[in-house]
Design a protein around this motif. Structure first.
Motif, PDB file in Angstrom:
ATOM      1  N   ILE A 179       0.839  -1.205   0.000  1.00 32.24           N
ATOM      2  CA  ILE A 179       0.000   0.000   0.000  1.00 32.24           C
ATOM      3  C   ILE A 179       0.868   1.248   0.000  1.00 32.24           C
ATOM      4  N   GLU A 180       1.898   1.253   0.826  1.00 32.00           N
ATOM      5  CA  GLU A 180       2.794   2.413   0.887  1.00 32.00           C
ATOM      6  C   GLU A 180       3.484   2.637  -0.459  1.00 32.00           C
ATOM      7  N   GLN A 181       3.946   1.537  -1.092  1.00 29.91           N
ATOM      8  CA  GLN A 181       4.615   1.660  -2.390  1.00 29.91           C
ATOM      9  C   GLN A 181       3.636   2.118  -3.463  1.00 29.91           C
ATOM     10  N   LEU A 182       2.429   1.568  -3.454  1.00 30.16           N
ATOM     11  CA  LEU A 182       1.430   1.972  -4.440  1.00 30.16           C
ATOM     12  C   LEU A 182       1.061   3.443  -4.257  1.00 30.16           C
ATOM     13  N   LYS A 183       0.919   3.868  -3.021  1.00 29.45           N
ATOM     14  CA  LYS A 183       0.587   5.273  -2.754  1.00 29.45           C
ATOM     15  C   LYS A 183       1.662   6.195  -3.325  1.00 29.45           C
ATOM     16  N   THR A 184       2.911   5.815  -3.143  1.00 24.76           N
ATOM     17  CA  THR A 184       4.023   6.600  -3.686  1.00 24.76           C
ATOM     18  C   THR A 184       3.933   6.664  -5.205  1.00 24.76           C
ATOM     19  N   GLU A 185       3.668   5.514  -5.833  1.00 24.70           N
ATOM     20  CA  GLU A 185       3.567   5.471  -7.291  1.00 24.70           C
ATOM     21  C   GLU A 185       2.390   6.305  -7.795  1.00 24.70           C
ATOM     22  N   VAL A 186       1.263   6.215  -7.104  1.00 20.95           N
ATOM     23  CA  VAL A 186       0.070   6.971  -7.506  1.00 20.95           C
ATOM     24  C   VAL A 186       0.358   8.467  -7.473  1.00 20.95           C
ATOM     25  N   GLN A 206       0.489  11.107 -10.913  1.00 22.07           N
ATOM     26  CA  GLN A 206      -0.374  12.281 -11.004  1.00 22.07           C
ATOM     27  C   GLN A 206      -1.580  12.083 -11.912  1.00 22.07           C
ATOM     28  N   THR A 207      -1.989  10.812 -12.111  1.00 21.29           N
ATOM     29  CA  THR A 207      -3.212  10.517 -12.850  1.00 21.29           C
ATOM     30  C   THR A 207      -3.911   9.370 -12.141  1.00 21.29           C
ATOM     31  N   VAL A 208      -5.204   9.256 -12.413  1.00 18.90           N
ATOM     32  CA  VAL A 208      -5.963   8.143 -11.861  1.00 18.90           C
ATOM     33  C   VAL A 208      -6.151   7.129 -12.987  1.00 18.90           C
ATOM     34  N   ASN A 209      -5.497   5.965 -12.820  1.00 17.30           N
ATOM     35  CA  ASN A 209      -5.558   4.926 -13.845  1.00 17.30           C
ATOM     36  C   ASN A 209      -5.559   3.577 -13.127  1.00 17.30           C
ATOM     37  N   ILE A 253       6.009   0.238 -15.076  1.00 18.79           N
ATOM     38  CA  ILE A 253       4.622   0.178 -15.551  1.00 18.79           C
ATOM     39  C   ILE A 253       4.017   1.567 -15.682  1.00 18.79           C
ATOM     40  N   LYS A 254       4.330   2.431 -14.747  1.00 18.30           N
ATOM     41  CA  LYS A 254       3.715   3.761 -14.784  1.00 18.30           C
ATOM     42  C   LYS A 254       4.147   4.562 -16.009  1.00 18.30           C
ATOM     43  N   ARG A 255       5.227   4.133 -16.648  1.00 16.71           N
ATOM     44  CA  ARG A 255       5.735   4.852 -17.814  1.00 16.71           C
ATOM     45  C   ARG A 255       5.097   4.366 -19.120  1.00 16.71           C
ATOM     46  N   PHE A 256       4.451   3.198 -19.102  1.00 20.31           N
ATOM     47  CA  PHE A 256       3.844   2.659 -20.316  1.00 20.31           C
ATOM     48  C   PHE A 256       2.457   3.243 -20.535  1.00 20.31           C
ATOM     49  N   ASP A 257       2.097   3.404 -21.791  1.00 21.54           N
ATOM     50  CA  ASP A 257       0.731   3.836 -22.094  1.00 21.54           C
ATOM     51  C   ASP A 257      -0.182   2.608 -22.066  1.00 21.54           C
TER      52      ASP A 257
END
Length: 160
Positions: A112-119, A123-126, A147-151
């Motif tokens: 959860i902590e890691q996901l929160k950091t990534e979210v 700066q988008t909700v996906n 993953i956050k860098r891929f479309d």
């Protein structure tokens, strides 16, 4: 004039035992239905009547439940907990289960902590990306941050 009591001496009604032990009548009815604690007797009118022995069993159930035992485990163990060694063995098993749950909760908290950091970094909700990150975190895949860098098209291709 003596007060008439239809309840035989030495027995308590379901309401009396519930109040005395701090549980609900519904809980006692459920324990009866599940075969955990059946009343020792029934009144002529069909009311459940409990003895002092039933009170002791209920106390055991409440105690084991407070230690995290499931009702299924309690039902299976209630009659077998006769010696200190049997009680100690049951407590050791419960201790091991609790330690395992603690480790799982620690892992979940870290995810959860890691996901929160990534979210916050994305700066988008996906939610598709969030789901992929969660899967990678659970698999201990260290490259989850890519993953956050891929479309979405690239992620769909990777998923397939």
């Amino acid at each position: 004039m003596a007060k008439f009591r239809a309840i035989p001496q030495g027995f308590m009604t379901i309401g009396e035992i519930a109040k005395k032990m701090g549980v609900t009548v519904r809980t006692l009815q459920y324990y009866d239905k599940e075969g955990l604690l059946s009343p020792s007797a029934k009144s002529e009118g069909g009311r459940r009547l409990y003895s002092n022995k039933d009170l002791v069993i209920l106390h055991q159930i409440i105690s084991l439940k407070s230690l995290g035992f499931s009702l299924k485990d309690i039902k299976g163990r209630l009659n077998s907990l006769k010696t200190p060694d049997e009680v100690a063995d049951a407590l050791t098993e419960q201790e091991d289960e609790i330690r395992q749950k603690i480790e799982q909760l620690k892992d979940s908290l870290l995810e959860i902590e890691q996901l929160k950091t990534e979210v916050l970094q994305m700066q988008t909700v996906n939610f598709k990306k969030y789901a992929d990150i969660i899967v990678d975190l659970q698999m201990k895949n260290e490259s989850y941050s890519l993953i956050k860098r891929f479309d979405d098209d690239t992620l769909d291709y990777i998923r397939s």
